[in-house]
Write a protein that holds these residues in place. Structure first.
Motif: not given
Length: 120
Positions: A33-54
């Motif tokens: 569960l910890l590995a899955i949660f960490t992968c989901v958090m990391t993946g969504t953060t990488l996607i958010t970093a590439c798609t948001t912001g000026p």
């Protein structure tokens, strides 16, 4: 004949045995569960970093993404070495600590990206 059969049963028992005696299902479930949660958090953060912001904040986002990827890679490498038995069992607590730090860092990056999205 008996000797060969006895040797085969010993080797099969060794290959099926858990690495450091972790047979408790709660421990295995917690790790997965910890590995899955960490992968989901990391993946969504990488996607958010590439798609948001000026566009002028793109350098910060790329730097944060690279930092998160580097820390995740080192944590995954420690987990692989732990499963192979190359490092001692006390490193398991370091893996838990690293996963917690990665999740907190991903949460902070989400907050940072959200603040810059609102200001843009």
């Amino acid at each position: 004949m008996y000797h060969e059969r006895h040797h085969d049963s010993i080797s099969s028992n060794i290959s099926n045995a858990p690495l450091f005696g972790e047979t408790q299902p709660q421990v295995v479930l917690l790790q997965r569960l910890l590995a899955i949660f960490t992968c989901v958090m990391t993946g969504t953060t990488l996607i958010t970093a590439c798609t948001t912001g000026p566009p002028d904040y793109t350098g910060y986002h790329v730097f944060m993404s690279l930092l998160l990827i580097a820390l995740t890679t080192s944590s995954m490498l420690l987990a692989i070495w732990y499963q192979q038995g190359d490092i001692p069992p006390k490193i398991l607590y370091l893996l838990y600590f690293n996963s917690g730090c990665l999740n907190v860092m991903a949460l902070l990056f989400h907050i940072y990206f959200g603040v810059h999205k609102k200001n843009a």
